[in-house]
Design an enzyme around this catalytic site. Structure first.
Site, PDB file in Angstrom:
ATOM      1  CG  HIS A  69      62.705  31.542 -18.473  1.00 49.08           C
ATOM      2  ND1 HIS A  69      62.015  32.228 -19.450  1.00 49.08           N
ATOM      3  CD2 HIS A  69      64.009  31.861 -18.646  1.00 49.08           C
ATOM      4  CE1 HIS A  69      62.868  32.912 -20.189  1.00 49.08           C
ATOM      5  NE2 HIS A  69      64.098  32.710 -19.720  1.00 49.08           N
ATOM      6  CB  THR A  71      68.300  32.269 -17.924  1.00 50.50           C
ATOM      7  OG1 THR A  71      67.226  32.698 -18.758  1.00 50.50           O
ATOM      8  CG2 THR A  71      69.366  31.585 -18.774  1.00 50.50           C
ATOM      9  CG  HIS A 149      66.930  38.046 -14.059  1.00 49.63           C
ATOM     10  ND1 HIS A 149      68.202  37.624 -14.367  1.00 49.63           N
ATOM     11  CD2 HIS A 149      66.283  38.186 -15.240  1.00 49.63           C
ATOM     12  CE1 HIS A 149      68.325  37.528 -15.681  1.00 49.63           C
ATOM     13  NE2 HIS A 149      67.167  37.855 -16.236  1.00 49.63           N
ATOM     14  CB  THR A 151      63.006  38.716 -18.337  1.00 54.00           C
ATOM     15  OG1 THR A 151      64.434  38.779 -18.191  1.00 54.00           O
ATOM     16  CG2 THR A 151      62.551  39.853 -19.252  1.00 54.00           C
TER      17      THR A 151
HETATM   18  P1  2AM Z   1      66.663  36.447 -19.450  1.00 51.35           P
HETATM   19  O1  2AM Z   1      67.197  35.272 -18.729  1.00 51.35           O
HETATM   20  O2  2AM Z   1      66.984  37.733 -18.804  1.00 51.35           O
HETATM   21  O3  2AM Z   1      65.190  36.374 -19.688  1.00 51.35           O
HETATM   22  C1  2AM Z   1      66.650  33.372 -24.308  1.00 51.35           C
HETATM   23  O4  2AM Z   1      67.116  34.498 -24.941  1.00 51.35           O
HETATM   24  C2  2AM Z   1      66.823  33.487 -22.819  1.00 51.35           C
HETATM   25  O5  2AM Z   1      68.204  33.469 -22.468  1.00 51.35           O
HETATM   26  C3  2AM Z   1      66.244  34.730 -22.215  1.00 51.35           C
HETATM   27  O6  2AM Z   1      65.559  34.313 -21.095  1.00 51.35           O
HETATM   28  C4  2AM Z   1      67.432  35.616 -21.930  1.00 51.35           C
HETATM   29  O7  2AM Z   1      67.387  36.524 -20.894  1.00 51.35           O
HETATM   30  C5  2AM Z   1      68.552  34.634 -21.781  1.00 51.35           C
HETATM   31  N1  2AM Z   1      69.779  35.164 -22.368  1.00 51.35           N
HETATM   32  C6  2AM Z   1      69.952  35.615 -23.635  1.00 51.35           C
HETATM   33  N2  2AM Z   1      71.227  35.954 -23.852  1.00 51.35           N
HETATM   34  C7  2AM Z   1      71.901  35.706 -22.700  1.00 51.35           C
HETATM   35  C8  2AM Z   1      73.261  35.850 -22.296  1.00 51.35           C
HETATM   36  N3  2AM Z   1      74.203  36.314 -23.117  1.00 51.35           N
HETATM   37  N4  2AM Z   1      73.565  35.511 -21.024  1.00 51.35           N
HETATM   38  C9  2AM Z   1      72.643  35.055 -20.186  1.00 51.35           C
HETATM   39  N5  2AM Z   1      71.353  34.889 -20.515  1.00 51.35           N
HETATM   40  C10 2AM Z   1      70.975  35.216 -21.751  1.00 51.35           C
END
Ligand code: 2AM
Length: 218
Positions: A69, A71, A149, A151
């Site tokens: 996904h 975010t 992005h 992951t």
């Molecule tokens: P990602 O978007 O790089 O994959 C759950 O942890 C999701 O939220 C993951 O997809 C993670 O990274 C994202 N995430 C976790 N902590 C975050 C933060 N402080 N800021 C933005 N995205 C975060």
């Protein structure tokens, strides 16, 4: 009310359709396999292992972080700043559950993370939260969406949030005019090395990934 607080998700984002998740995973696998066979990569192997002689299996090195996904807003069940404001925006409500296509232009590999950069459309940018670029790179002034992005994997002990931070560092270098050291043309795209174990594959043909905008509760 109380129910509203309970209903705040872990994060909002675009979730790739299962068929495309498989496609992207196998593309990443191909890339890792090709990369670790390249002389250019072997020359910089100590970026990954700390030792020049040691071998590395990149497919094992990067651990899968589950459902693919992109975010938009990390809410942490409402604990993250601006979560409620984000969730209450009309555009977020309007687009909730809708499909769009994510444009994947680049794969970015660092000793910490493997990710795909997403180029958001004007319409998708309306769902992008303000300030997340500043949060990740306080000293820089990067355009909204620079952090977008997917992951694809993280090194042991690395949290997925790192992928976006690694991407911001790269975007900052590129903004400063760095193009990396052109390494090789691969079937998938052209490969450049940016130092410190950062490898960037610019895809010949950007991938278009159908994705659903919604939220994840965990
Ligand atoms: P990602 O978007 O790089 O994959 C759950 O942890 C999701 O939220 C993951 O997809 C993670 O990274 C994202 N995430 C976790 N902590 C975050 C933060 N402080 N800021 C933005 N995205 C975060």
């Amino acid at each position: 009310g109380q129910l509203e607080e309970v209903s705040m998700p872990l994060f909002f984002g675009w979730f790739l359709c299962p068929a495309f998740q498989d496609k992207l995973r196998s593309m990443a696998k191909d890339f890792l396999k090709t990369l670790q066979g390249l002389e250019a990569f072997k020359e910089h192997l100590s970026d990954f292992t700390g030792e020049a002689e040691k071998e590395v299996d990149l497919e094992q090195y990067f651990q899968d972080k589950g459902m693919l996904h992109c975010t938009t807003k990390f809410c942490d069940y409402g604990k993250a700043d601006g979560s409620k404001e984000y969730a209450e925006q009309q555009i977020v409500k309007d687009r909730y559950g809708s499909m769009s296509e994510l444009k994947l232009s680049t794969l970015v590999l660092t000793p910490r993370t493997l990710g795909a950069r997403v180029s958001l459309t004007e319409d998708q940018l309306r769902l992008w939260p303000a300030g997340v670029e500043k949060e990740g790179a306080p000293e820089a002034d990067l355009p909204p969406g620079s952090r977008a992005h997917i992951t694809l994997g993280c090194a042991e002990g690395v949290e997925p949030v790192q992928t976006g931070l690694d991407l911001l560092e790269l975007v900052l270098l590129q903004q400063q005019g760095q193009e990396g050291e052109r390494a090789q043309d691969l079937d998938l795209g052209s490969l450049a090395y940016y130092g410190k174990g950062v490898w960037v594959l610019s895809l010949h043909e950007p991938g278009l990934a159908p994705a659903c905008f919604c939220s994840y509760y965990g």
